[in-house]
Scaffold this motif. Structure first.
Motif, mmCIF file in Angstrom:
data_model
loop_
_atom_site.group_PDB
_atom_site.id
_atom_site.type_symbol
_atom_site.label_atom_id
_atom_site.label_comp_id
_atom_site.label_asym_id
_atom_site.label_seq_id
_atom_site.Cartn_x
_atom_site.Cartn_y
_atom_site.Cartn_z
ATOM 1 N N GLY A 152 0.803 -1.212 0.000
ATOM 2 C CA GLY A 152 0.000 0.000 0.000
ATOM 3 C C GLY A 152 0.836 1.263 0.000
ATOM 4 O O GLY A 152 0.312 2.372 -0.124
ATOM 5 N N LEU A 153 2.148 1.107 0.112
ATOM 6 C CA LEU A 153 3.024 2.268 0.226
ATOM 7 C C LEU A 153 2.972 3.166 -1.012
ATOM 8 O O LEU A 153 3.033 4.391 -0.912
ATOM 9 N N LEU A 154 2.849 2.544 -2.184
ATOM 10 C CA LEU A 154 2.887 3.334 -3.409
ATOM 11 C C LEU A 154 1.606 4.136 -3.643
ATOM 12 O O LEU A 154 1.564 4.992 -4.528
ATOM 13 N N THR A 173 13.361 -5.263 1.862
ATOM 14 C CA THR A 173 14.065 -6.414 2.423
ATOM 15 C C THR A 173 14.769 -6.056 3.727
ATOM 16 O O THR A 173 14.786 -6.852 4.666
ATOM 17 N N TYR A 174 15.341 -4.879 3.801
ATOM 18 C CA TYR A 174 16.018 -4.484 5.038
ATOM 19 C C TYR A 174 15.010 -4.227 6.156
ATOM 20 O O TYR A 174 15.263 -4.540 7.322
ATOM 21 N N GLN A 175 13.859 -3.667 5.808
ATOM 22 C CA GLN A 175 12.804 -3.466 6.792
ATOM 23 C C GLN A 175 12.336 -4.804 7.350
ATOM 24 O O GLN A 175 12.147 -4.965 8.562
ATOM 25 N N ALA A 176 12.167 -5.785 6.477
ATOM 26 C CA ALA A 176 11.743 -7.109 6.917
ATOM 27 C C ALA A 176 12.813 -7.757 7.794
ATOM 28 O O ALA A 176 12.499 -8.397 8.809
ATOM 29 N N GLY A 177 14.074 -7.582 7.426
ATOM 30 C CA GLY A 177 15.151 -8.141 8.236
ATOM 31 C C GLY A 177 15.206 -7.534 9.620
ATOM 32 O O GLY A 177 15.413 -8.239 10.626
ATOM 33 N N LEU A 178 15.014 -6.230 9.703
ATOM 34 C CA LEU A 178 14.993 -5.553 11.000
ATOM 35 C C LEU A 178 13.835 -6.057 11.850
ATOM 36 O O LEU A 178 13.989 -6.333 13.049
ATOM 37 N N THR A 179 12.668 -6.206 11.230
ATOM 38 C CA THR A 179 11.502 -6.717 11.953
ATOM 39 C C THR A 179 11.769 -8.116 12.485
ATOM 40 O O THR A 179 11.458 -8.435 13.636
ATOM 41 N N ILE A 201 6.656 -14.313 9.122
ATOM 42 C CA ILE A 201 6.764 -12.899 8.760
ATOM 43 C C ILE A 201 6.520 -12.716 7.265
ATOM 44 O O ILE A 201 7.187 -13.329 6.430
ATOM 45 N N SER A 202 5.553 -11.876 6.956
ATOM 46 C CA SER A 202 5.294 -11.456 5.586
ATOM 47 C C SER A 202 6.060 -10.161 5.337
ATOM 48 O O SER A 202 5.851 -9.165 6.031
ATOM 49 N N MET A 203 6.933 -10.171 4.358
ATOM 50 C CA MET A 203 7.733 -8.981 4.070
ATOM 51 C C MET A 203 6.843 -7.825 3.628
ATOM 52 O O MET A 203 7.099 -6.663 3.968
ATOM 53 N N ALA A 204 5.768 -8.124 2.881
ATOM 54 C CA ALA A 204 4.852 -7.065 2.452
ATOM 55 C C ALA A 204 4.178 -6.415 3.656
ATOM 56 O O ALA A 204 3.988 -5.195 3.704
ATOM 57 N N THR A 208 3.779 -2.546 5.206
ATOM 58 C CA THR A 208 2.488 -1.961 5.559
ATOM 59 C C THR A 208 2.551 -1.267 6.916
ATOM 60 O O THR A 208 1.844 -0.279 7.155
ATOM 61 N N SER A 209 3.412 -1.751 7.799
ATOM 62 C CA SER A 209 3.530 -1.134 9.124
ATOM 63 C C SER A 209 4.041 0.298 9.048
ATOM 64 O O SER A 209 3.966 1.038 10.038
ATOM 65 N N GLU A 210 4.560 0.704 7.880
ATOM 66 C CA GLU A 210 5.029 2.078 7.728
ATOM 67 C C GLU A 210 3.896 3.061 7.444
ATOM 68 O O GLU A 210 4.118 4.273 7.392
#
Length: 386
Positions: A152-154, A173-179, A201-204, A208-210
């Motif tokens: 949904g970010l776009l 990918t980095y956001q998912a890794g941090l999570t 963990i769903s990377m998408a 979305t958490s952003e």
């Protein structure tokens, strides 16, 4: 540093990861002292063959990206077809298993997450896949662009008169890794009291958490966020030309436009037509020209430092070479000189991810060669002895 042990000193991580997110998550845990075993097939993580390359001290060319994602790890190479028993032995002494970046990794190693959880009830099992391991999209592949769109970010990224604007590099990918890293930390604490768990963990969904403003705006106001209009108030944080780069400045109820007019020494900015955000938006070009002419001989960092000293809300855009020489990042010891040379010169990358009051994070070893430590861990399964 006080000389205390790092916070994850007694934690063992087994990583079955290819790509970026899973190796990055494991490396973050390694930065905090965890013993990370990167388990690869004999073919190795494909990232080992990803440019750019640096020349190691022994003369070999190696992937700079792989180095960044995989330092603070031990390297173990196993054959999924014949060494599954060896993998089970490693998992019997592990606290966390990280699997990803796609659902095929579980199949590669013959892992059924439910059966594995039953066999190792104290183990934290964490999977990182584009859309989770269940549901209609579980087997879909995804690039960073797909992940940003699916999140949904776009829907509100960029300006209205253009197509959506993808954020740079591969931030999903980095956001998912941090999570995944901080989820694993919490799960380890819980596992030592209540037993292990499975984290899917769903990377998408990580991206979305952003949507920190989009969801509340719709929930409480019924407003649907959209991409910004093509013309906005230049003093709402947009880049403004200054010297050989760009700065930003923001006005608010505590910092009216007249304060910035005095600060840059151009009273034109205090004229009535620039008092409101709407007035500045319709005269964006004129505002930009006022800043350009006032700051054409001033460097962006100088503007930022002067503005900060005055308590003004301002910033500046740093180029890559300026980031490497940034005094703030230098003081925080963010960059580390990496092994070997890149394009014939020493090279550095951001390596310090967190500073803690007693221990901090550190780089203890370079990324392993393929299977470099297999014999050590196959013959010595106990964690913490190396």
């Amino acid at each position: 540093m006080s000389g205390r042990k790092p916070p994850l000193d007694d934690v063992r991580i087994v990583e079955l990861g290819v790509g970026l997110a899973t190796p990055f998550a494991a490396r973050l845990l390694g930065d905090l002292g965890a013993e990370v075993l990167k388990v690869e097939t004999p073919e190795g993580d494909p990232t080992r063959s990803t440019a750019p390359y640096y020349r190691a001290d022994d003369g070999d060319e190696r992937s700079a990206l792989f180095e960044y994602l995989n330092y603070n790890k031990w390297g173990v190479a196993l054959d999924p077809g014949t060494d599954r028993g060896v993998l089970d032995d490693l998992l019997s002494t592990a606290d966390v298993l990280l699997i990803g970046d796609d659902i095929a990794q579980s199949a590669t190693w013959g892992i059924d997450v439910g059966e594995l959880h039953t066999a190792h009830p104290d183990l934290v099992i964490e999977t990182l896949t584009p859309f989770g391991t269940t549901g209609p999209k579980a087997h879909w592949k995804a690039t960073d662009l797909v992940l940003q769109a699916a999140s949904g970010l776009l829907s509100f990224s960029g300006t209205a008169e253009r197509t959506p604007l993808k954020r740079g590099l591969r931030q999903s990918t980095y956001q998912a890794g941090l999570t995944a890293a901080y989820a694993a930390e919490a799960a380890v604490v819980a596992a030592r009291q209540h037993g292990g768990t499975v984290i899917d963990i769903s990377m998408a969904e990580c991206i979305t958490s952003e949507l920190v403003m989009t969801v509340p705006e719709y929930t409480f106001l019924g407003a649907v966020s959209a991409r910004r209009p093509g013309v906005v108030d230049p003093l709402s944080g947009d880049p403004l030309p200054a010297g050989d780069g760009y700065v930003s400045a923001q006005v608010n109820s505590l910092t009216p436009i007249s304060v910035f007019a005095d600060f840059i020494g151009d009273r034109r900015l205090a004229e009535p037509q620039y008092e409101t955000s709407e007035g500045r938006a319709t005269r964006a070009a004129a505002v930009g020209e006022i800043f350009r002419s006032a700051l054409e001989k001033e460097q962006p960092r100088e503007f930022f430092e002067r503005a900060s000293a005055r308590g003004l809300l301002a910033g500046f855009v740093q180029r890559a070479d300026q980031l490497l020489d940034c005094p703030h990042l230098e003081a925080r010891e963010v960059f580390r000189t990496m092994p070997g040379t890149l394009d014939g010169r020493p090279w550095r990358m951001p390596a310090t991810t967190v500073s803690l009051s007693h221990t901090g994070a550190s780089v203890r070893r370079d990324a392993p060669l393929l299977g470099e430590h297999t014999e050590d861990f196959v013959s010595r399964p106990k964690a913490g002895a190396l």
